[in-house]
Design a protein around this motif. Sequence first.
Motif, PDB file in Angstrom:
ATOM      1  N   GLU A 152       3.704   7.664   2.805  1.00 55.70           N
ATOM      2  CA  GLU A 152       3.908   6.448   3.591  1.00 55.70           C
ATOM      3  C   GLU A 152       3.773   5.239   2.666  1.00 55.70           C
ATOM      4  OE1 GLU A 152       1.372   6.194   7.097  1.00 55.70           O
ATOM      5  OE2 GLU A 152       1.053   8.372   7.039  1.00 55.70           O
ATOM      6  N   VAL A 153       4.474   4.179   3.016  1.00 53.81           N
ATOM      7  CA  VAL A 153       4.304   2.900   2.326  1.00 53.81           C
ATOM      8  C   VAL A 153       4.202   1.833   3.417  1.00 53.81           C
ATOM      9  CG1 VAL A 153       5.422   1.175   0.820  1.00 53.81           C
ATOM     10  CG2 VAL A 153       5.602   3.612   0.262  1.00 53.81           C
ATOM     11  N   PHE A 154       3.289   0.888   3.234  1.00 50.55           N
ATOM     12  CA  PHE A 154       3.255  -0.232   4.186  1.00 50.55           C
ATOM     13  C   PHE A 154       2.849  -1.507   3.474  1.00 50.55           C
ATOM     14  CE2 PHE A 154      -0.957   1.772   4.484  1.00 50.55           C
ATOM     15  CZ  PHE A 154      -1.829   0.699   4.462  1.00 50.55           C
ATOM     16  N   ILE A 155       3.160  -2.634   4.095  1.00 48.40           N
ATOM     17  CA  ILE A 155       2.806  -3.922   3.507  1.00 48.40           C
ATOM     18  C   ILE A 155       1.879  -4.673   4.465  1.00 48.40           C
ATOM     19  CG2 ILE A 155       4.853  -4.111   2.052  1.00 48.40           C
ATOM     20  CD1 ILE A 155       6.107  -5.934   4.123  1.00 48.40           C
ATOM     21  N   THR A 156       1.074  -5.556   3.888  1.00 47.70           N
ATOM     22  CA  THR A 156       0.099  -6.287   4.696  1.00 47.70           C
ATOM     23  C   THR A 156       0.137  -7.770   4.369  1.00 47.70           C
ATOM     24  OG1 THR A 156      -1.688  -6.106   3.052  1.00 47.70           O
ATOM     25  CG2 THR A 156      -1.493  -4.310   4.646  1.00 47.70           C
TER      26      THR A 156
ATOM     27  N   GLU B  85      -5.546   1.142  -7.605  1.00 50.83           N
ATOM     28  CA  GLU B  85      -5.015   1.446  -8.942  1.00 50.83           C
ATOM     29  C   GLU B  85      -3.534   1.111  -9.056  1.00 50.83           C
ATOM     30  OE1 GLU B  85      -6.662   5.640  -8.896  1.00 50.83           O
ATOM     31  OE2 GLU B  85      -4.544   6.175  -8.850  1.00 50.83           O
ATOM     32  N   ARG B  86      -3.108   0.933 -10.317  1.00 52.33           N
ATOM     33  CA  ARG B  86      -1.707   0.564 -10.552  1.00 52.33           C
ATOM     34  C   ARG B  86      -0.792   1.773 -10.332  1.00 52.33           C
ATOM     35  NH1 ARG B  86      -0.826  -2.382 -16.220  1.00 52.33           N
ATOM     36  NH2 ARG B  86      -1.344  -0.326 -17.029  1.00 52.33           N
TER      37      ARG B  86
ATOM     38  N   PHE C 234       0.842  -1.193   0.000  1.00 46.89           N
ATOM     39  CA  PHE C 234       0.000   0.000   0.000  1.00 46.89           C
ATOM     40  C   PHE C 234       0.878   1.244   0.000  1.00 46.89           C
ATOM     41  CE2 PHE C 234      -4.420  -1.283   1.199  1.00 46.89           C
ATOM     42  CZ  PHE C 234      -4.206  -2.637   1.422  1.00 46.89           C
ATOM     43  N   ALA C 235       0.338   2.345  -0.538  1.00 47.96           N
ATOM     44  CA  ALA C 235       0.997   3.645  -0.436  1.00 47.96           C
ATOM     45  C   ALA C 235      -0.030   4.641   0.077  1.00 47.96           C
ATOM     46  CB  ALA C 235       1.517   4.079  -1.798  1.00 47.96           C
TER      47      ALA C 235
ATOM     48  N   ASP D 192       8.283   4.980  -8.754  1.00 51.13           N
ATOM     49  CA  ASP D 192       8.471   6.408  -8.452  1.00 51.13           C
ATOM     50  C   ASP D 192       7.326   6.946  -7.587  1.00 51.13           C
ATOM     51  OD1 ASP D 192       6.639   6.214 -10.515  1.00 51.13           O
ATOM     52  OD2 ASP D 192       7.287   8.057 -11.519  1.00 51.13           O
ATOM     53  N   PHE D 193       6.131   6.365  -7.749  1.00 49.00           N
ATOM     54  CA  PHE D 193       4.996   6.765  -6.911  1.00 49.00           C
ATOM     55  C   PHE D 193       5.252   6.389  -5.450  1.00 49.00           C
ATOM     56  CE2 PHE D 193       0.755   5.983  -5.048  1.00 49.00           C
ATOM     57  CZ  PHE D 193       0.182   7.233  -5.240  1.00 49.00           C
TER      58      PHE D 193
END
Length: 296
Positions: free
Chosen positions: A240-244, A228-229, A191-192, A233-234
């Motif tokens: 923030e960026v996180f993973i689940t 969305e894709r 996620f971003a 660079d995004f």
Amino acid sequence: MPEGVVYIDGEFVSPNDAKISVFDHGLLYGDGVFEGIRFYNGRIFKLAEHVDRLFASAEKIGLTVPCSKEEFAQLVLKTTAKSGLHDGYLRPLVTRGSGDLGLDPRKSKKSSIVIICSTINLYGSKHETGLNAIVASVRRTPPSSLNPNIKSLNYLNNILAKSEANVKGADEAIILDQEGYVAEASADNIFAVKGGVVYTPPTVTNLVGITRGTILDISKGTYETRVERFKVDFLLKADEVFITGTGGEVAGVVEIDGQKIGVGVPGPVTKDLQKKYFALVRSTGVPIPSAGNNGH
Ligand code: PXG
């Protein structure tokens, strides 16, 4: 030896005695499917969703699970009860079963059910500090070659990415699809967060994560969400960026390829969602029957 208990085709054994045949096509060819489930506070989180996904994976490879979904869920509950654990990790797998050499699945006459009930620790204290990630050079197997929603015993694509992270001293690998869009991490969705909006890629090239779905549901109450894709660079310009994932739960990514994300610590949206996720997993789920009452 890991703690816990293992169910194999009708028997409950200790992890030490949990053995399958070297002729099992799950071992020989990766011909099988699995799930990763967590239980917290004596309750199995999203049990029905995991059983549904396991059966869907099996169906996609023409593998017959030798029991009904309801029976499978009961087996998972019984295995967990026998472990005596209140918090832990479950790894149900259905393999093609043992058969003569040769990859033709018809060589295996009966599939096997294994349910490992044990513990798992993936990121430990990194939940507070955040993870650093690399962008893997290996790309995600394209959906035209292997549907990413078959949670199969073939994880080499993901393991190659993870190994690349290991070599570079990173905690995780971000894997891109064939077109260079962000697909997922090695065993987590991604996620971003930008301008208060929560973004995650559609699941054409990645697993429909149960944690991903839970986080989208939780987010919708508070934040705008967009499926969305996007490209790397995004992510690099995101706040923030996180993973689940079931194993990794919700973990902030604070650095990608040596570049800081935001201010380099897990951000407020990540922390808010992490807190709500931990509250949810600890208060919902299917209760594990008590040890005295699981045998009948
Ligand atoms: N993508 C991939 C490729 C995965 O394997 C996820 C996303 C997240 O899905 P869930 O439904 O868990 O939110 C996974 C999940 C392990 C382990 O043993 C792996 C997973 C889950 C639990 C444990 O490394 N993969």
